[in-house]
Design an enzyme around this catalytic site. Structure first.
Site, mmCIF file in Angstrom:
data_model
loop_
_atom_site.group_PDB
_atom_site.id
_atom_site.type_symbol
_atom_site.label_atom_id
_atom_site.label_comp_id
_atom_site.label_asym_id
_atom_site.label_seq_id
_atom_site.Cartn_x
_atom_site.Cartn_y
_atom_site.Cartn_z
ATOM 1 N N CYS A 137 0.757 -1.201 0.132
ATOM 2 C CA CYS A 137 0.021 0.006 0.030
ATOM 3 C C CYS A 137 1.002 1.288 -0.243
ATOM 4 C CB CYS A 137 -1.228 0.007 1.316
ATOM 5 S SG CYS A 137 -0.048 0.476 2.916
ATOM 6 N N HIS A 189 -3.023 1.276 6.754
ATOM 7 C CA HIS A 189 -3.180 1.360 5.173
ATOM 8 C C HIS A 189 -3.329 2.724 4.457
ATOM 9 C CE1 HIS A 189 -4.227 -0.408 1.507
ATOM 10 N NE2 HIS A 189 -5.540 -0.011 1.301
ATOM 11 N N HIS A 228 -5.733 1.511 -4.955
ATOM 12 C CA HIS A 228 -4.158 1.321 -3.525
ATOM 13 C C HIS A 228 -3.757 -0.370 -3.590
ATOM 14 C CE1 HIS A 228 -7.489 -1.431 -0.914
ATOM 15 N NE2 HIS A 228 -8.255 -1.710 -2.744
#
Length: 320
Positions: free
Chosen positions: A235, A283, A295
């Site tokens: 990420c 994240h 993402h």
């Protein structure tokens, strides 16, 4: 997360996959997906900490190289000084140099020359003392300046060993998660549509435009933890690489990225801004317009778009 917690998580996942001797109804796809989500939300913080430690290690390696370079002249000085003293000792041992001069002075028994002889002996003694003191001083200086370097090298070795063990555990954990996903979806993967809307939905231009265009172009590439391209991303690796394409440097860690960007409100989001998730910020994704982000979500899923509220948001930021 400590090694013991990871080990416990691995054991729990193993029980989820195989429960010998216990007759249980097969879990539904939705239930397996919940199990995968729960396990991943425990694992991703470990991955992001792994990334942060990698960054710290790289910085410390550079520090070691710089300290080593700076110590080279001092080490050379110590070696040269010790060499001179060694040469001086060899001459004295053979009876030359200062020893010969001292013997000559002592053999001169003219009382009128005594004050001058004592003065010369004092000079010889001081010269010898100065040579020895210069070696001692240089060695002490080198030892003092080298101590932090030696400690840092020891720390690096220990951390690198821990990182290797952590990486092995993460890979084992991901293997178990992949087994759960295979059980839920078979070889189809259950991924769904990767680009359900235009990406980006609107184009902001400038550095933001370059970053969001780069991120959208990575859709479909595989997730691999600890990577930042060009073929695989996690990420924070994706957002770091996207903004690097726009000439902006970001750390390879979601929480560190949040600390390094300018906060913006949700109402003022524009494509290219970063969206941070969960209470511990483990994240991050990139806003691409409308209600969408792009993402690198987790192992087993490629880079893709998803709704911005698919997970609890923690904040929004704009790199510059």
């Amino acid at each position: 997360m400590h090694r013991g917690v990871l080990a416990g998580l691995l054991a729990a996942l193993a029980l989820l996959i195989v429960a010998p001797g216990v007759a249980q109804a097969e879990p539904s796809v939705a239930e397996l997906e919940r199990q995968i989500d729960a396990a991943w939300n425990k694992l991703e913080p470990v991955i992001e900490q792994h990334n942060a430690t990698k960054t710290q290690l790289a910085t410390k390696r550079k520090t070691v190289q710089e300290l080593t370079r700076k110590l080279q002249p001092l080490e050379l000085q110590v070696n040269l000084t010790m060499g001179r003293v060694g040469d001086y000792a060899a001459v004295m041992y053979k009876g030359g140099g200062t020893t010969s001069a001292v013997n000559a002075l002592l053999s001169n028994r003219n009382p009128g020359d005594l004050p001058e002889q004592l003065t010369m002996l004092n000079l010889f003694a001081k010269d010898q003392q100065k040579r020895i003191q210069s070696v001692v001083a240089a060695q002490q200086k080198l030892k003092a300046q080298k101590a932090p370097l030696d400690a840092l090298i020891t720390q690096l070795a220990a951390t690198e060993k821990e990182q290797a063990a952590r990486e092995k555990q993460i890979n084992a954990e991901i293997k178990n998660l992949q087994a759960l996903r295979l059980k839920a979806y078979g070889t189809s993967g259950g991924i769904g549509e990767l680009r359900p809307a235009p990406c980006p939905l609107t184009y902001p231009g400038g550095a933001s435009g370059k970053a969001v265009k780069f991120a959208c172009a990575q859709i479909g590439k595989t997730y691999v933890f600890g990577t930042s391209g060009p073929d695989h991303y996690d990420c924070s690796g994706l957002t770091m690489a996207a903004w690097a394409a726009a000439g902006v440097s970001l750390p390879h860690n979601a929480a560190a990225q949040k600390r390094s960007v300018t906060p913006v409100s949700r109402a003022n989001l524009r494509p290219g801004d970063l969206v941070f998730y969960y209470g511990d910020v483990h994240h991050v994704g990139m806003y691409v317009g409308g209600d969408w982000i792009v993402h690198a979500s987790r192992a087993g899923e490629p880079v893709r778009m998803r709704k911005i509220d698919a997970a609890p948001t923690n904040g929004f930021g704009r790199p510059s």
